[in-house]
Enzyme design. Structure first.
Site, PDB file in Angstrom:
ATOM      1  CE  LYS A  80     -23.181 -26.432  50.487  1.00 36.30           C
ATOM      2  NZ  LYS A  80     -21.815 -26.285  50.975  1.00 36.30           N
TER       3      LYS A  80
ATOM      4  CB  SER B  17     -18.425 -31.191  51.311  1.00 34.56           C
ATOM      5  OG  SER B  17     -17.081 -31.103  50.886  1.00 34.56           O
TER       6      SER B  17
ATOM      7  CG  HIS C  59     -22.544 -30.753  53.513  1.00 37.00           C
ATOM      8  ND1 HIS C  59     -23.205 -30.623  52.307  1.00 37.00           N
ATOM      9  CD2 HIS C  59     -21.310 -30.229  53.321  1.00 37.00           C
ATOM     10  CE1 HIS C  59     -22.384 -30.075  51.423  1.00 37.00           C
ATOM     11  NE2 HIS C  59     -21.235 -29.820  52.014  1.00 37.00           N
TER      12      HIS C  59
HETATM   13  C1  LIG Z   1     -20.716 -25.425  50.463  1.00 41.64           C
HETATM   14  C2  LIG Z   1     -19.684 -25.373  51.533  1.00 41.64           C
HETATM   15  C3  LIG Z   1     -19.119 -24.169  51.932  1.00 41.64           C
HETATM   16  C4  LIG Z   1     -19.368 -22.887  51.191  1.00 41.64           C
HETATM   17  O1  LIG Z   1     -20.618 -22.391  51.460  1.00 41.64           O
HETATM   18  P1  LIG Z   1     -21.295 -21.395  50.411  1.00 41.64           P
HETATM   19  O2  LIG Z   1     -22.357 -20.737  51.173  1.00 41.64           O
HETATM   20  O3  LIG Z   1     -21.773 -22.238  49.291  1.00 41.64           O
HETATM   21  O4  LIG Z   1     -20.199 -20.442  49.985  1.00 41.64           O
HETATM   22  C5  LIG Z   1     -18.279 -24.173  53.019  1.00 41.64           C
HETATM   23  N1  LIG Z   1     -17.969 -25.316  53.660  1.00 41.64           N
HETATM   24  C6  LIG Z   1     -18.466 -26.502  53.273  1.00 41.64           C
HETATM   25  C7  LIG Z   1     -18.084 -27.733  54.021  1.00 41.64           C
HETATM   26  C8  LIG Z   1     -19.329 -26.565  52.194  1.00 41.64           C
HETATM   27  O5  LIG Z   1     -19.800 -27.740  51.779  1.00 41.64           O
END
Ligand SMILES: *Cc1c(COP(=O)(O)O)cnc(C)c1O
Length: 386
Positions: A236, A177, A205
């Site tokens: 996302k 991330s 991602h």
């Molecule tokens: C954003 C993210 C999460 C958390 O997801 P949410 O739905 O925002 O709680 C988990 N793992 C990774 C790698 C992320 O980037």
């Protein structure tokens, strides 16, 4: 207690690490209003520009009119709506599984998966740069928590070879991330097979960005295996909220029965499930979004060549600009802000010491001209700061 907390806050402020929220008005899109300032933003995870897509908005509005707002109960009581059921099936089919399980956030999904599958006699093997929620999940599960240096699969192999754990689970961000690089899933899978381990892929991602039509990391590498537990977040690239998990049927049934963050929480509003069904539809109907994003990534990588700071190796929508010094990263971010561009500085402890960076994130909603504007602003900032 209050005195101690105050001292810790003061310490954080002294180190220049105090975080601040800025208030967004209007929709999440490249041109935003943040704290009343008009900015061109390269900051969100809305990689396909679906967060304000008319088809998603319309489906949500229509569902709201028909089924109301709140789910009113957990999935295992009577909150599991036909729209949730349809969204699970649609999302799962898109990534190659018959069934999926919806969680209210990715954070909750990881906590639920790891703590359901592992206990005291088990072990979790984790890349050091995994997302914070995978680390928290390890602690919650009470399993032995064994971390290896970023993408160092020889180190992972040593840990696996020396482990006598009852169950072994390897967990990685499929796309990291804060770095944007992609996990070597084929080699990870081979190691899991060799050492009888399972593989949790957090595709937060990758889903919507990688693979055919955005089907994510499994499609990107053309892999499938009973050993894979696939998790993708839906706030996302999918532009909505939540997460879903897909895995072999035994694991799916087990998670539905035993993942506490699934069982003991209210289902998300069913109207959001209606939006998710449209996210998957748009990914298939408008492949030009994914293609445009890929083109913008290539454009940025080709043209953003600075003297002091460099883009880190990444082929995904996350394009971090390495600065190193945390204070300089903040100054650079502020300088861009004065030029009307928002790119957040990411500092320790989110990233390791001396690896502060600007986390540029691209979206299919950006135009090439906007990316050009960013590159020009970075050159200008460099001539003034470095
Ligand atoms: C954003 C993210 C999460 C958390 O997801 P949410 O739905 O925002 O709680 C988990 N793992 C990774 C790698 C992320 O980037």
């Amino acid at each position: 207690m209050l005195k101690q907390l105050q001292a810790e806050l003061a310490q954080r402020a002294k180190s220049g690490l105090m975080r601040q929220r800025r208030v967004l008005s209007g929709a999440q899109q490249p041109e935003i209003d943040l704290d009343g300032q008009a900015l061109l933003a390269f900051a969100s995870n809305d990689y396909l520009g679906l967060a304000h897509h008319p088809q998603l908005i319309q489906a949500t509005q229509q569902a709201l009119g028909q089924v109301g707002v709140g789910a009113g109960a957990s999935h295992l009581i009577n909150g599991h709506h036909a729209l949730h059921e349809q969204a699970e099936k649609t999302l799962a089919a898109f990534v190659g599984y018959p069934n999926g399980l919806l969680f209210s956030t990715g954070y909750m999904a990881n906590l639920g998966i790891v703590s359901a599958l592992l206990g005291r006699e088990d072990a979790l093997f984790a890349d050091k740069l995994n997302h914070a929620c995978l680390n928290d999940a390890a602690i919650l599960s009470r399993a032995s928590f064994q971390r290896y240096a970023h993408q160092d699969l020889a180190a992972l192999e040593r840990l696996l070879a020396n482990s006598h754990a009852r169950r072994k689970l390897v967990a990685v961000d499929a796309v990291f991330s804060m770095d944007g690089d992609i996990a070597d899933v084929p080699r990870l899978l081979a190691l899991c097979e060799q050492y009888d381990a399972y593989l949790l892929l957090d595709d937060a991602h990758g889903f919507g960005v990688l693979g055919q039509q955005g089907r994510g990391i499994l499609s990107h590498f053309s892999v499938s295996s009973e050993r894979i537990i696939y998790m993708a977040t839906l706030g996302k690239a999918a532009g909505v909220a939540g997460a879903f998990v897909a895995a072999t049927p035994v694991i799916m049934e087990y998670l539905m029965q035993f993942a506490r963050t699934y069982v003991y929480t209210t289902a998300t509003p069913p109207a959001l499930a209606a939006a998710l069904i449209q996210s998957v539809a748009v990914m298939q109907q408008e492949p030009q979004r994914q293609q445009h994003l890929i083109d913008l990534i290539a454009y940025l990588k080709q043209h953003c060549v600075l003297q002091h700071w460099h883009l880190m190796p990444s082929d995904t929508a996350i394009q971090p600009l390495w600065v190193g010094d945390a204070e300089m990263a903040v100054r650079l971010s502020l300088k861009l802000m004065q030029a009307g561009i928002y790119v957040p500085a990411i500092r320790p402890p989110t990233v390791p010491q001396n690896s502060a960076r600007l986390r540029i994130s691209l979206s299919a909603a950006h135009t090439q001209a906007q990316v050009q504007q960013l590159i020009a602003a970075l050159h200008q900032a460099e001539s003034e700061l470095a």
